[in-house]
Enzyme design. Sequence first.
Site, PDB file in Angstrom:
ATOM      1  N   HIS A 396      19.234  23.970  21.219  1.00 58.78           N
ATOM      2  CA  HIS A 396      20.458  23.270  20.808  1.00 58.78           C
ATOM      3  C   HIS A 396      21.363  24.144  19.958  1.00 58.78           C
ATOM      4  O   HIS A 396      22.513  23.783  19.688  1.00 58.78           O
ATOM      5  CB  HIS A 396      20.097  22.001  20.034  1.00 58.78           C
ATOM      6  CG  HIS A 396      20.993  20.837  20.342  1.00 58.78           C
ATOM      7  ND1 HIS A 396      22.283  20.985  20.785  1.00 58.78           N
ATOM      8  CD2 HIS A 396      20.783  19.497  20.249  1.00 58.78           C
ATOM      9  CE1 HIS A 396      22.833  19.790  20.957  1.00 58.78           C
ATOM     10  NE2 HIS A 396      21.945  18.878  20.648  1.00 58.78           N
ATOM     11  N   ASP A 400      24.858  22.880  24.374  1.00 63.51           N
ATOM     12  CA  ASP A 400      25.281  21.526  24.011  1.00 63.51           C
ATOM     13  C   ASP A 400      24.576  20.505  24.894  1.00 63.51           C
ATOM     14  O   ASP A 400      24.260  20.777  26.061  1.00 63.51           O
ATOM     15  CB  ASP A 400      26.796  21.380  24.155  1.00 63.51           C
ATOM     16  CG  ASP A 400      27.548  22.237  23.158  1.00 63.51           C
ATOM     17  OD1 ASP A 400      26.994  22.524  22.078  1.00 63.51           O
ATOM     18  OD2 ASP A 400      28.688  22.635  23.470  1.00 63.51           O
TER      19      ASP A 400
END
Length: 424
Positions: A396, A400
């Site tokens: 992450h 995204d």
Amino acid sequence: MGTHVIKMPDIGEGIAEVELSVWHVKVGDMVVEDQVLADVMTDKAMVDIPSPVHGKVIALGGQPGEVMAVGSVLISIEVEGAGNVKESAQPAPVKEAPVAAPKVDAVTESKPVAAAAPKAAVCQGPMVAREADERPLASPAVRKHALDLGIQLRLVRGSGPAGRILHDDLEAYLAQGQSNASTPAAAAYAQRTDEQQIPVIGMRRKIAQRMQDATQRAAHFSYVEEIDVTAVEELRAHLNEKHGATRGKLTLLPFLLRAMVVALRDFPQMNARYDDEAQVITRLGAVHVGVATQSDVGLMVPVVRHAEARSLWDSAAEIARLATAARNGKASRDELSGSTITLTSLGALGGIVSTPVLNLPEVAIVGVNKIVERPMVIKGQIVIRKMMNLSSSFDHRVVDGMDAALFIQAIRGLLEQPATLFVE
């Protein structure tokens, strides 16, 4: 006589230290030139250390599991000739070794640290016929001893007064070695107090370190989506029936590799490596897919290089070749490194959902769960379809959530309409 000292060689790739995995010799052994002395483990593979001389082993420089610096003394060998200590002008030659399970004659052998397992597993001896509800004569201490051993007292012949069973009778029952079909059931309920300590060394240590490092450094998040694989399975069956005899059988994995390759054209950020120290993301045009493979020494990830340039059968053959090499301990360092994205599957044991751990420095891993037949509603009708989940994880820090979801949806669309896998 002289002494030839072999130092830990420089294996290259900037490696400053390696783990001594297993000795193939011991002090006092006679060795010949090119005989393998030890296996050492780098971050990527196991490496053989052969002897450059003939002689007698007089000292070992470390124990299995010990991390040793390049240039430290590995082994000393007594050789014929004058002089006290001699070192090779060049370090001992090295060659890649099969990644094999530790040898049982090494220190890595597990040993019990408490009492040995109860003898219940081998309770055998002369039997005596008694009714199932007959209570044989025995003291409370003998009954407790029999319980610990997993012996049914009604099967033991007593030598005491009035047929009383004594401690010696229990020992005689065990010592006779005659088969007893009733004892194994009792043995299953015997108490056990044994323990084992298993050193975490070699490949298992490397796996543990990599997994811990991955979970500590990357910001994992997982995304699960179900896919209707009925059509692609029908296509696979058709191709196997038509070409299997001449081109080889296809599993689902080559189709998944193809789907990943096509989807990555629109999502190049998934085919990348992230150097978190330099704060640099490197996106790669080449798709080198790591295929997680279970071996006797643990999880390995051989790499299908340039998957973007391979046909279904080429991918299938390469997956099979690499999996066999990994399971047999013959995968080379080059075959175990350089992946840009990973595919992991447990096949029929894949379960419903999983949370795969990233193979750093990659930023994406696609996990395959098992295929199951389920009733599905399609155009208002209930039909049986073959369904499969993809459980995938992403870093992450650089991926995204929306992009990850769109990437998996792209793979889903390709597999549900398999003709699109080959439309350019």
